[in-house]
Scaffold this motif. Structure first.
Motif, PDB file in Angstrom:
ATOM      1  N   GLN A   1       0.873  -1.226  -0.034  1.00  0.00           N
ATOM      2  CA  GLN A   1       0.039  -0.004  -0.010  1.00  0.00           C
ATOM      3  C   GLN A   1       0.726   1.341   0.054  1.00  0.00           C
ATOM      4  OE1 GLN A   1      -2.594   0.586   3.406  1.00  0.00           O
ATOM      5  NE2 GLN A   1      -4.032   1.674   2.231  1.00  0.00           N
ATOM      6  N   THR A   2       0.451   2.274  -0.936  1.00  0.00           N
ATOM      7  CA  THR A   2       1.381   3.536  -1.033  1.00  0.00           C
ATOM      8  C   THR A   2       0.575   4.719  -1.002  1.00  0.00           C
ATOM      9  OG1 THR A   2       2.674   1.835  -2.303  1.00  0.00           O
ATOM     10  CG2 THR A   2       3.128   4.320  -2.786  1.00  0.00           C
ATOM     11  N   VAL A   3       0.906   5.577  -0.217  1.00  0.00           N
ATOM     12  CA  VAL A   3       0.067   6.785   0.090  1.00  0.00           C
ATOM     13  C   VAL A   3       0.497   7.709  -1.103  1.00  0.00           C
ATOM     14  CG1 VAL A   3      -0.530   8.797   1.503  1.00  0.00           C
ATOM     15  CG2 VAL A   3      -0.378   6.626   2.559  1.00  0.00           C
TER      16      VAL A   3
ATOM     17  N   THR B   1     -11.569  11.786  -2.846  1.00  0.00           N
ATOM     18  CA  THR B   1     -11.979  10.306  -2.771  1.00  0.00           C
ATOM     19  C   THR B   1     -13.212   9.995  -1.875  1.00  0.00           C
ATOM     20  OG1 THR B   1      -9.680   9.876  -3.593  1.00  0.00           O
ATOM     21  CG2 THR B   1     -11.005   7.985  -2.772  1.00  0.00           C
TER      22      THR B   1
ATOM     23  N   ARG C   1     -17.057   8.923  -2.701  1.00  0.00           N
ATOM     24  CA  ARG C   1     -17.522   7.728  -1.997  1.00  0.00           C
ATOM     25  C   ARG C   1     -18.897   7.905  -1.595  1.00  0.00           C
ATOM     26  NH1 ARG C   1     -12.547   4.847   1.441  1.00  0.00           N
ATOM     27  NH2 ARG C   1     -11.303   4.204  -0.538  1.00  0.00           N
TER      28      ARG C   1
ATOM     29  N   ILE D   1     -13.282  -3.035  -5.540  1.00  0.00           N
ATOM     30  CA  ILE D   1     -11.704  -3.257  -5.783  1.00  0.00           C
ATOM     31  C   ILE D   1     -11.550  -4.680  -6.059  1.00  0.00           C
ATOM     32  CG2 ILE D   1     -11.059  -1.520  -4.312  1.00  0.00           C
ATOM     33  CD1 ILE D   1     -10.635  -3.788  -2.174  1.00  0.00           C
TER      34      ILE D   1
ATOM     35  N   PRO E   1      -8.444  -2.569   3.189  1.00  0.00           N
ATOM     36  CA  PRO E   1      -8.910  -1.157   3.206  1.00  0.00           C
ATOM     37  C   PRO E   1     -10.208  -1.128   3.832  1.00  0.00           C
ATOM     38  CG  PRO E   1      -9.424  -2.552   1.086  1.00  0.00           C
ATOM     39  CD  PRO E   1      -8.655  -3.243   2.102  1.00  0.00           C
ATOM     40  N   SER E   2     -10.376   0.310   4.254  1.00  0.00           N
ATOM     41  CA  SER E   2     -11.611   0.219   4.665  1.00  0.00           C
ATOM     42  C   SER E   2     -12.982   0.431   4.033  1.00  0.00           C
ATOM     43  CB  SER E   2     -11.736   1.821   5.624  1.00  0.00           C
ATOM     44  OG  SER E   2     -10.647   1.868   6.352  1.00  0.00           O
TER      45      SER E   2
ATOM     46  N   ARG F   1     -15.521   8.669   5.103  1.00  0.00           N
ATOM     47  CA  ARG F   1     -15.396   9.412   6.188  1.00  0.00           C
ATOM     48  C   ARG F   1     -15.719  10.965   6.136  1.00  0.00           C
ATOM     49  NH1 ARG F   1     -11.645   5.236   5.844  1.00  0.00           N
ATOM     50  NH2 ARG F   1      -9.785   6.564   5.208  1.00  0.00           N
TER      51      ARG F   1
HETATM   52  N1  LIG Z   1      -7.283   7.876  -3.570  1.00  0.00           N
HETATM   53  C1  LIG Z   1      -6.217   7.030  -3.422  1.00  0.00           C
HETATM   54  N2  LIG Z   1      -5.068   7.702  -3.001  1.00  0.00           N
HETATM   55  C2  LIG Z   1      -4.093   6.854  -2.439  1.00  0.00           C
HETATM   56  O1  LIG Z   1      -2.888   7.526  -2.334  1.00  0.00           O
HETATM   57  C3  LIG Z   1      -4.258   5.538  -2.431  1.00  0.00           C
HETATM   58  N3  LIG Z   1      -3.346   4.687  -1.828  1.00  0.00           N
HETATM   59  C4  LIG Z   1      -5.675   5.083  -2.507  1.00  0.00           C
HETATM   60  N4  LIG Z   1      -5.962   3.557  -2.447  1.00  0.00           N
HETATM   61  C5  LIG Z   1      -7.417   3.217  -2.511  1.00  0.00           C
HETATM   62  O2  LIG Z   1      -7.885   3.397  -1.404  1.00  0.00           O
HETATM   63  C6  LIG Z   1      -7.938   2.326  -0.574  1.00  0.00           C
HETATM   64  C7  LIG Z   1      -7.739   2.565   1.050  1.00  0.00           C
HETATM   65  O3  LIG Z   1      -8.214   3.438   1.547  1.00  0.00           O
HETATM   66  P1  LIG Z   1      -9.447   3.362   2.549  1.00  0.00           P
HETATM   67  O4  LIG Z   1      -8.813   2.554   3.696  1.00  0.00           O
HETATM   68  O5  LIG Z   1     -10.548   2.459   1.908  1.00  0.00           O
HETATM   69  O6  LIG Z   1      -9.959   4.616   3.106  1.00  0.00           O
HETATM   70  C8  LIG Z   1      -7.272   1.386  -1.211  1.00  0.00           C
HETATM   71  O7  LIG Z   1      -7.899  -0.046  -0.999  1.00  0.00           O
HETATM   72  C9  LIG Z   1      -7.304   1.735  -2.577  1.00  0.00           C
HETATM   73  O8  LIG Z   1      -8.505   1.260  -3.246  1.00  0.00           O
HETATM   74  N5  LIG Z   1      -6.541   5.966  -3.031  1.00  0.00           N
END
Ligand SMILES: Nc1nc(O)c(N)c(N[C@@H]2O[C@H](COP(=O)(O)O)[C@@H](O)[C@H]2O)n1
Ligand SMILES: NC(=O)C1=CN([C@@H]2O[C@H](COP(=O)(O)OP(=O)(O)OC[C@H]3O[C@@H](n4cnc5c(N)ncnc54)[C@H](O)[C@@H]3O)[C@@H](O)[C@H]2O)C=CC1
Length: 280
Positions: free
Chosen positions: A61-63, A73, A77, A85, A95-96, A100
């Protein structure tokens, strides 16, 4: 009385207005499709780096999104009946898949109003979820809807019990073999099944396989109504999960987006557009 929204996100009207045209009707533009297929409104949405990568390495997982585009985002939602997904993302990210934004159900609002239905495509039962997986826990806490898992084979009684305990369900569909070509693609099967269950709009978040498959040369591309992509000002380098669908020179005029809008949001830029303008 709804609980106060301590961990809720805000997304101001001034940021959301330019995106509204790309959302499902009645909020966004009404689309009349000439190729009639009864499916939900579909938006493909994800975040990439400057080198078109979703994650720094497979399964990691990468932010990428900054605070404002992350809030965007979550605003998206709140506008869709479902968020979808692939199983690779479920395993990598835990993921959540909830919304939110302040004021939606579970975050200051009533019930589950504004919460999308998480949908995970897991044809062969790879996702070893438990009642502690985030999406299950949030459903139990009333902060998100329980997921639908799209399976290709009947699940074990144990998996079914964990899912049904939080209010979720398995949709067992035929995702391979004879019949897929006739249906169009696995996406026709999946989206048709969701529509039959009352889901009018779906945002598809990823991951790499899902995005490349939808954007690839098959008939699934015609099912996308809009695209909302966050581009973050960073390179991830070779070896990551790349958005790069199969294609070729002859496809280029088809895959170029139309009705394009670029919106700066903090340090990121959000690209909105529509494929398939010729289908309307
Ligand atoms: N919009 C967006 N930006 C990023 O930097 C991301 N890594 C992702 N990933 C997506 O968001 C899900 C995780 O978010 P939650 O825990 O559901 O809030 C992850 O599963 C990807 O679908 N998206
Ligand atoms: N930056 C972003 O916005 C996002 C990043 N990601 C990242 O993407 C990576 C995961 O991507 P991938 O490994 O490519 O997995 P994926 O999430 O695309 O799942 C792929 C799997 O889902 C199933 N599947 C999906 N669509 C199907 C269909 N139409 N028919 C049959 N089966 C289908 C198959 O089993 C396939 O192997 C993770 O690292 C995750 O962090 C994921 C979502 C968004």
């Amino acid at each position: 009385m709804a609980a106060p929204a301590r961990d809720a996100l805000q997304f101001p009207d001034s940021d959301s207005r330019p995106i509204e045209d790309y959302l499902p009707p009645p909020f966004g533009v009404q689309i009349t499709r000439l190729d009639y297929f009864d499916k939900p409104f579909v938006t493909l949405t994800f975040a990439t780096s400057l080198d078109s990568q979703l994650a720094i390495a497979p399964g990691v997982q990468t932010v990428l999104s900054g605070p404002r585009s992350k809030a965007m985002t979550h605003f998206l939602r709140s506008k869709y009946d479902a968020i979808l997904i692939g199983v690779g993302t479920a395993i990598a990210d835990n993921p959540s898949l909830n919304c939110r934004i302040e004021g939606v159900g579970g975050y200051g609002g009533e019930g589950l109003v504004g919460q999308p239905r998480p949908v995970i495509i897991d044809p062969s039962g790879r996702w070893q979820f438990t009642e502690e997986s985030k999406v299950m826990r949030l459903a139990k806490e009333g902060k998100g809807k329980a997921p639908f898992i799209i399976a290709g084979v009947e699940p074990s009684n144990t998996r079914r019990a964990v899912l049904e305990n939080v209010g979720g369900k398995f949709l067992v569909l035929k995702l391979s073999g004879e019949g897929i070509e006739k249906a169009g693609s696995t996406w026709h099967v999946i989206l048709g099944a969701l529509k039959k269950r009352g889901i009018q709009s779906v945002m598809i978040e990823g991951g790499g396989f899902v995005i490349n498959d939808l954007l690839g040369p098959g008939p699934a591309y015609s099912l996308i109504d809009s695209v909302v992509v966050t581009i973050a000002p960073t390179w991830l380098g070779k070896g990551g999960v790349q958005v790069s669908p199969d294609g070729g020179q002859e496809r280029l005029p088809v895959t170029r987006l139309q009705d394009v809008r670029w919106l700066p949001l903090g340090e990121d830029v959000v690209l909105c557009g529509r494929p398939n303008v010729s289908l309307r």
